[in-house]
Design an enzyme around this catalytic site. Structure first.
Site, PDB file in Angstrom:
ATOM      1  N   HIS A   1       0.836  -1.222   0.000  1.00 24.96           N
ATOM      2  CA  HIS A   1       0.000   0.000   0.000  1.00 24.96           C
ATOM      3  C   HIS A   1       0.866   1.265   0.000  1.00 24.96           C
ATOM      4  CE1 HIS A   1      -3.292  -2.726   1.347  1.00 24.96           C
ATOM      5  NE2 HIS A   1      -2.318  -3.259   2.066  1.00 24.96           N
TER       6      HIS A   1
ATOM      7  N   SER B   1      15.012  22.371 -14.217  1.00 24.74           N
ATOM      8  CA  SER B   1      13.831  23.188 -14.455  1.00 24.74           C
ATOM      9  C   SER B   1      14.278  24.541 -14.990  1.00 24.74           C
ATOM     10  CB  SER B   1      13.067  23.361 -13.143  1.00 24.74           C
ATOM     11  OG  SER B   1      12.236  24.502 -13.231  1.00 24.74           O
TER      12      SER B   1
ATOM     13  N   LYS C   1      15.871  22.137  -8.945  1.00 19.38           N
ATOM     14  CA  LYS C   1      15.209  20.903  -9.353  1.00 19.38           C
ATOM     15  C   LYS C   1      16.012  20.029 -10.304  1.00 19.38           C
ATOM     16  CE  LYS C   1      10.914  20.302  -9.571  1.00 19.38           C
ATOM     17  NZ  LYS C   1       9.572  20.271 -10.180  1.00 19.38           N
TER      18      LYS C   1
ATOM     19  N   GLU D   1       9.637   9.478 -16.499  1.00 18.80           N
ATOM     20  CA  GLU D   1       8.250   9.897 -16.767  1.00 18.80           C
ATOM     21  C   GLU D   1       7.840   9.552 -18.199  1.00 18.80           C
ATOM     22  OE1 GLU D   1       7.518  13.860 -14.236  1.00 18.80           O
ATOM     23  OE2 GLU D   1       9.345  13.878 -15.403  1.00 18.80           O
TER      24      GLU D   1
END
Ligand code: ARG
Length: 467
Positions: A166, A287, A293, A300
């Site tokens: 979970h 970024s 970042k 992705e």
């Protein structure tokens, strides 16, 4: 073939005889497949050489014509490979582009190549050969990915991390064991690929339009020449079957699903909150506005490619589901789905292999997280069963009270003083601290397939021998 009486501008050179006027622009656009099926040029030419050779061997065409045809086809192959071939949309597809060029190169002998075959068995052959080669490539790439995971698993056979259910901390495991879970997944994908290769290893050529042919062809000869195990057995099925393409897409979809789960884990693990891994610059981007970042773009995009692959599978299943036997032109739409999925899958496997090999694993962060969330609670319960003779259900209850106490004190189980533990159950001794560490927890799970380093090493040895 084009002859002097055919107006190539107003009607198709190949089947134009029946048509008074040429296809209008829309017909040409919807009908033509050359834009994508030119990818099949090498398979088309290989298939034609095998077919012509068989025709001559059977005395259906002369040896002289066969020599001309083979020579012409080899010339076309080098023209296409060197970029010196002009593909024509008026000639619809790769089959007719090659044949028309052959006529220009060698004259009337070219017209004998299409004896005892149809574009229906020809395209089934070309596409099967292409899918077979793609499956072989996929098998090699999966082997590379598995090897990458085996190396990381060996390196981290003892590195403790939290195991999750979970997405909540459950029990400590090793990073090596987690890596080996992916070896199992990609190992199954590779087995599916191998099975699919075996499955499609039948030659379609010679099924002709759908009914076979009256010429004395030898389909076993062409099958052998093209590297197939045997010819297909039913000519109707042969020209209407695209199972091999759908199997490729199904396998790609399952492998894509595995790759996407891995991508998702890498996205989670590389957040500053988790900090389990750090991706190399090669597989991340900065970024444009937030200088701190480092984004896991490659992971992705692997996750997203899976959506495309699934789309291709559903598209081809849908294209095929309503078709009466045998060939229908709908089936021309099979190729782009497979080409697109193949490209996505190759990219996804390559990107994941690179990421797995390149990523820096932060074992300290993993270990700290492994100990949080009372991940050794099950070990305490097991200790109570083993050393204090409690039934598991009672041990579970006692452990629950220990966890609640630790929680109220804001400490780990291992930090509770013995007096506190004995107040909960009198039979607890200081030996219990041996199992409350994450290392002890992991080392104890020696059951077959378990997370103990010794067991993970056994799993690694199994897969190394299996490659
Ligand atoms: N371009 C066609 C395809 O990809 C080749 C077969 C055409 N056959 C036919 N009977 N029109 O399916």
């Amino acid at each position: 073939m084009a002859d002097d009486t055919t107006d190539t501008k107003s009607s198709n050179q190949m089947w134009g005889g029946r048509f008074a006027s040429g296809p209008d622009a829309i017909m040409e656009e919807i009908n033509a497949s050359i834009g994508f099926d030119k990818k099949l040029f090498a398979q088309d030419i290989r298939g034609s050489i095998a077919h012509a050779t068989m025709l001559a061997h059977q005395g259906i065409i002369s040896a002289d014509d066969k020599d001309k045809i083979v020579h012409g086809l080899n010339t076309i192959l080098s023209e296409i490979e060197s970029g010196n071939f002009e593909f024509s949309r008026q000639l619809e597809d790769i089959h007719m582009n090659v044949e028309a060029r052959l006529a220009t190169l060698i004259g009337p002998a070219a017209g004998r190549l299409h004896t005892a075959r149809s574009r229906n068995d020809q395209v089934a052959l070309d596409f099967r050969l292409w899918v077979k080669e793609e499956l072989e490539k996929t098998e090699r790439m999966l082997t590379g990915l598995i090897a990458a995971f085996l190396d990381r698993a060996e390196e981290h056979a003892e590195s403790v991390m939290p195991g999750f259910t979970h997405l909540q901390t459950a029990q400590p495991v090793t990073f090596g064991h987690h890596c080996m879970a992916y070896v199992e997944m990609f190992g199954r994908d590779r087995a599916r690929v191998r099975h699919a290769i075996e499955h499609l290893d039948e030659s379609p050529i010679g099924a002709a339009a759908l009914a076979g042919t009256g010429y004395p062809i030898d389909r076993h000869m062409t099958a052998k020449a093209l590297g197939f195990r045997e010819p297909t057995r039913n000519s109707i099925d042969t020209v209407s079957d695209r199972d091999f393409a759908i199997e490729f897409l199904s396998i790609a979809a399952i492998a894509g699903m595995h790759l996407s789960r891995l991508a998702e884990e890498i996205v989670i693990w590389s957040t500053p909150q988790f900090g389990f891994v750090r991706l190399s610059d090669a597989f991340s981007t900065g970024s444009s506005i937030m200088p701190q970042k480092k984004n896991p773009d490659a992971a992705e995009l692997v996750r997203a490619k899976t959506g495309r692959i699934n789309g291709s599978l559903v598209a081809l299943l849908t294209i095929m589901k309503g078709l009466p036997l045998a060939y229908s032109k709908d089936m021309q739409e099979d190729k782009e789905q497979v080409f697109d999925a193949a490209e996505s899958l190759e990219l996804a496997i390559a990107a994941m292999t690179g990421m797995v090999l390149d990523m820096t694993v932060n074992t300290a962060r993993m270990k700290a997280a492994a100990g949080s969330g009372y991940s050794t609670a099950t070990d305490l319960a097991d200790w109570l069963v083993r050393e204090a003779g409690l039934p598991f259900r009672d041990a579970h209850h006692v452990t629950g009270r220990a966890v609640a106490l630790a929680e109220s004190k804001g400490c780990d189980l291992a930090e509770l003083p013995l007096s506190d533990l004995q107040a909960i159950h009198a039979d607890i001794t200081d030996k219990v601290y041996d199992v409350l560490t994450v290392e002890a927890s992991v080392a104890s799970r020696k059951s077959f397939g378990g997370t103990a380093p010794s067991e993970v090493r056994r799993q690694i040895a199994f897969w190394r021998a299996r490659n």
